[in-house]
Design a protein around this motif. Structure first.
Motif, PDB file in Angstrom:
ATOM      1  N   VAL A 172     -49.865 -26.012  -6.643  1.00  0.00           N
ATOM      2  CA  VAL A 172     -50.095 -25.720  -5.232  1.00  0.00           C
ATOM      3  C   VAL A 172     -48.848 -26.097  -4.436  1.00  0.00           C
ATOM      4  CG1 VAL A 172     -51.506 -26.221  -3.203  1.00  0.00           C
ATOM      5  CG2 VAL A 172     -52.566 -26.130  -5.465  1.00  0.00           C
ATOM      6  N   ASP A 173     -48.274 -25.129  -3.748  1.00  0.00           N
ATOM      7  CA  ASP A 173     -47.022 -25.345  -3.022  1.00  0.00           C
ATOM      8  C   ASP A 173     -47.234 -25.740  -1.568  1.00  0.00           C
ATOM      9  OD1 ASP A 173     -45.012 -24.343  -5.140  1.00  0.00           O
ATOM     10  OD2 ASP A 173     -46.479 -22.714  -5.015  1.00  0.00           O
ATOM     11  N   TYR A 174     -48.339 -25.266  -0.955  1.00  0.00           N
ATOM     12  CA  TYR A 174     -48.624 -25.568   0.440  1.00  0.00           C
ATOM     13  C   TYR A 174     -50.085 -25.961   0.600  1.00  0.00           C
ATOM     14  CZ  TYR A 174     -44.077 -23.595   1.494  1.00  0.00           C
ATOM     15  OH  TYR A 174     -42.736 -23.359   1.527  1.00  0.00           O
ATOM     16  N   LEU A 175     -50.305 -27.026   1.344  1.00  0.00           N
ATOM     17  CA  LEU A 175     -51.656 -27.507   1.612  1.00  0.00           C
ATOM     18  C   LEU A 175     -51.918 -27.441   3.101  1.00  0.00           C
ATOM     19  CD1 LEU A 175     -54.297 -28.964   0.708  1.00  0.00           C
ATOM     20  CD2 LEU A 175     -53.087 -31.133   1.129  1.00  0.00           C
ATOM     21  N   LEU A 176     -52.980 -26.706   3.490  1.00  0.00           N
ATOM     22  CA  LEU A 176     -53.403 -26.589   4.880  1.00  0.00           C
ATOM     23  C   LEU A 176     -54.695 -27.394   5.015  1.00  0.00           C
ATOM     24  CD1 LEU A 176     -51.537 -24.130   4.230  1.00  0.00           C
ATOM     25  CD2 LEU A 176     -52.907 -22.810   5.836  1.00  0.00           C
ATOM     26  N   PRO A 177     -54.592 -28.691   5.333  1.00  0.00           N
ATOM     27  CA  PRO A 177     -55.774 -29.562   5.344  1.00  0.00           C
ATOM     28  C   PRO A 177     -56.580 -29.423   6.630  1.00  0.00           C
ATOM     29  CG  PRO A 177     -53.850 -30.839   5.942  1.00  0.00           C
ATOM     30  CD  PRO A 177     -53.359 -29.445   5.641  1.00  0.00           C
ATOM     31  N   PRO A 178     -57.815 -29.960   6.646  1.00  0.00           N
ATOM     32  CA  PRO A 178     -58.603 -29.985   7.881  1.00  0.00           C
ATOM     33  C   PRO A 178     -57.835 -30.692   8.992  1.00  0.00           C
ATOM     34  CG  PRO A 178     -59.974 -30.575   6.007  1.00  0.00           C
ATOM     35  CD  PRO A 178     -58.558 -30.529   5.509  1.00  0.00           C
ATOM     36  N   GLN A 179     -58.064 -30.282  10.255  1.00  0.00           N
ATOM     37  CA  GLN A 179     -57.235 -30.716  11.367  1.00  0.00           C
ATOM     38  C   GLN A 179     -58.054 -31.327  12.499  1.00  0.00           C
ATOM     39  OE1 GLN A 179     -53.295 -29.531  11.529  1.00  0.00           O
ATOM     40  NE2 GLN A 179     -54.119 -30.466   9.686  1.00  0.00           N
ATOM     41  N   LEU A 180     -58.924 -32.271  12.197  1.00  0.00           N
ATOM     42  CA  LEU A 180     -59.712 -32.892  13.262  1.00  0.00           C
ATOM     43  C   LEU A 180     -58.820 -33.663  14.218  1.00  0.00           C
ATOM     44  CD1 LEU A 180     -62.477 -33.580  14.484  1.00  0.00           C
ATOM     45  CD2 LEU A 180     -62.485 -35.623  13.045  1.00  0.00           C
ATOM     46  N   SER A 181     -57.919 -34.465  13.674  1.00  0.00           N
ATOM     47  CA  SER A 181     -56.992 -35.252  14.483  1.00  0.00           C
ATOM     48  C   SER A 181     -55.831 -35.655  13.591  1.00  0.00           C
ATOM     49  CB  SER A 181     -57.664 -36.505  15.050  1.00  0.00           C
ATOM     50  OG  SER A 181     -57.925 -37.433  14.001  1.00  0.00           O
ATOM     51  N   MET A 211     -43.208 -19.290   2.632  1.00  0.00           N
ATOM     52  CA  MET A 211     -43.579 -19.011   1.253  1.00  0.00           C
ATOM     53  C   MET A 211     -42.629 -17.986   0.625  1.00  0.00           C
ATOM     54  SD  MET A 211     -47.765 -18.903   1.652  1.00  0.00           S
ATOM     55  CE  MET A 211     -48.075 -18.681  -0.113  1.00  0.00           C
ATOM     56  N   ILE A 212     -42.256 -18.252  -0.623  1.00  0.00           N
ATOM     57  CA  ILE A 212     -41.448 -17.318  -1.388  1.00  0.00           C
ATOM     58  C   ILE A 212     -42.266 -16.808  -2.561  1.00  0.00           C
ATOM     59  CG2 ILE A 212     -39.286 -18.428  -0.710  1.00  0.00           C
ATOM     60  CD1 ILE A 212     -39.241 -19.795  -3.447  1.00  0.00           C
ATOM     61  N   SER A 213     -41.762 -15.804  -3.251  1.00  0.00           N
ATOM     62  CA  SER A 213     -42.499 -15.174  -4.345  1.00  0.00           C
ATOM     63  C   SER A 213     -42.986 -16.212  -5.355  1.00  0.00           C
ATOM     64  CB  SER A 213     -41.609 -14.145  -5.045  1.00  0.00           C
ATOM     65  OG  SER A 213     -42.301 -13.513  -6.097  1.00  0.00           O
ATOM     66  N   GLY A 214     -44.279 -16.147  -5.654  1.00  0.00           N
ATOM     67  CA  GLY A 214     -44.881 -17.077  -6.609  1.00  0.00           C
ATOM     68  C   GLY A 214     -45.514 -18.299  -5.974  1.00  0.00           C
ATOM     69  N   ASP A 215     -45.239 -18.534  -4.698  1.00  0.00           N
ATOM     70  CA  ASP A 215     -45.817 -19.696  -4.021  1.00  0.00           C
ATOM     71  C   ASP A 215     -47.314 -19.531  -3.831  1.00  0.00           C
ATOM     72  OD1 ASP A 215     -43.523 -21.156  -3.831  1.00  0.00           O
ATOM     73  OD2 ASP A 215     -43.198 -20.846  -1.689  1.00  0.00           O
ATOM     74  N   ARG A 216     -48.003 -20.671  -3.883  1.00  0.00           N
ATOM     75  CA  ARG A 216     -49.444 -20.699  -3.702  1.00  0.00           C
ATOM     76  C   ARG A 216     -49.809 -21.685  -2.600  1.00  0.00           C
ATOM     77  NH1 ARG A 216     -51.064 -20.969 -10.179  1.00  0.00           N
ATOM     78  NH2 ARG A 216     -50.950 -18.717 -10.565  1.00  0.00           N
TER      79      ARG A 216
END
Length: 343
Positions: A264-273, A317-322
Motif C-alpha cells: 500500500v503506497d497511500y493511506l487515506l485514514p478517517p479524518q475526525l480530527s 500516484m505513479i503507475s503501479g501505486d496503490r
C-alpha cells in the motif's frame, strides 16, 4: 459477464469563505486562552471553513452552492460536459432541504437532466456509500459516466449568539471539529489519459445494539423551540471505537484485494480530527504508505472530506501505486473502505 474497470477520471472540491483558525474562534466567542490550547492539544485541528458569516450568522453558501462548484470543477478537470453524465449519486448529512433533494438542485444548476439521480443521507461514510452505489451501477453496463458528490454545511446548526462557555463539552466540540465544504469525482467505464481504477469499495453497518456516537436533530415547526441540542458528540465512545473499526476495514480491504500491507503506497485514514487521525494511523501501522490527511486545515467536512484526500493523492500516484481509503461513521456505526490502483 466480465465487469468493466471503473476509473476515477477527476476530482473537484470547494471550500466556503476564508479559513477560521482557533484564535479567531476563541476571540469571537470570548473564550479564554485555555480553550484555544484545549483545541490544539485535544482536537488538533488548526482551522476550518464555515458557510456563514461568523459575526452576523448570515448564510453565505448552501450545500447546493458548494456541491455545484465541486461538481463543475470535477467535470472541467475530466474534460467532460454535463451532457456526458448519465448518473449522479450524492452523499450528505446536511441536505439543504428535505425536498427537493439537494442532488437534483445541483443537477439543475449544472444543466444535467434525464438521468438517474440519487441522494444518500449519512454521516462520514456517505461519500463511500455514494461511490459504492455509482461503482455498482456502472459495472452493470447501464451507465458510462457518473458524477459522485459529497457536500456538507454545518451552518444551520451554528448559533453565533450562543454562550459557548455555557455549553457542555459534547456540544462545544462540534464547533471546532467540523467545517463546511464539498467534493466530487467523475467515475467512468472509460479510462482517461492518466487512469486510476477504483478496485473495490464497500460499506457495512456494524451498529446493532450500540448507542449512537453522534446525534443530529432535525427540527420542524412543531418542535423547533425544543430544549434538545441540535448536535451531540460522544467523543469518548468515538475515540475508543474508531481506531479498531478502521483496523477492521484495512484487514477486509487487504483480504478482498489480495494486497499486502507493504504494497500500500497511500493511506487515506478517517479524518475526525488531527489528534484522532494520528491515533488511527498509528493503530493501522501501514509501513510504506504515505498518509494523506487534510483535516487539520479543513476541519472535518464529513462527506466532502474523502474527495479532498483524493485530490491530494491522485496527482502523486505513479503507475503501479496503490491507495486505500478508510472511513468510520459514528452516528450508528458504519465502516467503509476503498482501494485504488494507478494503471
Amino acid at each position: 459477464m466480465h465487469s468493466p474497470d471503473i476509473h476515477v477520471r477527476s476530482v473537484g472540491t470547494a471550500l466556503p469563505g476564508p479559513a477560521i483558525d482557533n484564535a479567531t474562534l476563541a476571540k469571537r466567542f470570548r473564550m479564554p486562552s485555555a480553550w484555544e490550547q484545549w483545541i490544539d492539544a485535544f482536537v488538533g485541528t488548526r482551522q476550518r471553513h464555515f458557510s456563514l458569516d461568523l459575526d452576523t450568522g448570515e448564510i453565505l453558501h448552501t450545500p447546493a452552492d458548494l456541491g455545484e462548484q465541486a461538481g463543475r470543477r470535477a467535470l472541467e478537470s475530466a474534460g467532460l460536459a454535463p451532457s456526458d453524465v448519465d448518473l449522479m449519486v450524492m452523499g450528505t448529512s446536511s441536505p439543504e432541504k428535505l425536498m427537493p433533494a439537494t442532488v437534483n438542485v445541483i443537477a439543475d444548476r449544472l444543466g444535467i437532466n434525464a438521468i438517474p439521480a440519487y441522494q444518500l443521507q449519512s454521516g462520514c461514510t456517505g461519500a463511500f456509500q455514494a461511490l459504492d452505489v455509482a461503482h455498482q451501477m456502472l459495472q452493470t453496463g447501464r451507465h458510462r459516466t457518473a458524477l459522485v458528490i459529497g457536500t456538507e454545511s454545518c451552518a444551520k446548526h451554528f448559533d453565533v449568539t450562543q454562550d459557548v462557555a455555557a455549553l457542555p463539552p459534547g456540544e462545544q466540540i462540534n464547533g471546532v471539529l467540523f467545517g463546511d465544504g464539498a467534493g466530487a469525482v467523475v467515475l467512468s467505464t472509460e479510462p482517461g489519459p492518466d487512469p486510476v481504477v477504483l478496485r473495490h469499495v464497500f460499506c457495512t453497518l456494524v451498529g446493532l445494539g450500540r448507542e449512537p456516537g453522534q446525534t443530529v436533530e432535525w427540527f420542524g415547526r412543531a418542535d423547533k423551540h425544543s430544549d434538545r441540542p441540535p448536535v451531540v458528540e460522544d467523543y469518548k465512545a468515538i475515540e475508543e471505537s474508531v481506531p479498531e473499526l478502521a483496523a477492521d476495514v484495512l484487514a477486509e480491504l487487504l483480504e478482498e484485494l489480495d494486497w499486502k500491507e507493504d504494497e500500500v503506497d497511500y493511506l487515506l485514514p478517517p479524518q475526525l480530527s488531527g489528534v484522532m487521525t494520528a491515533k488511527i494511523t498509528a493503530r493501522l501501522d501501514v509501513p510504506n504508505a504515505h498518509e494523506v490527511s487534510c483535516v487539520t486545515e479543513t476541519g472535518n467536512t464529513g462527506n466532502a472530506l474523502p474527495f479532498f484526500q483524493l485530490e491530494r493523492a491522485l496527482p502523486r500516484m505513479i503507475s503501479g501505486d496503490r491507495a486505500i481509503g478508510i472511513s468510520v461513521e459514528s452516528s450508528k456505526w458504519i465502516k467503509a473502505g476503498l482501494g485504488l490502483e494507478k494503471i
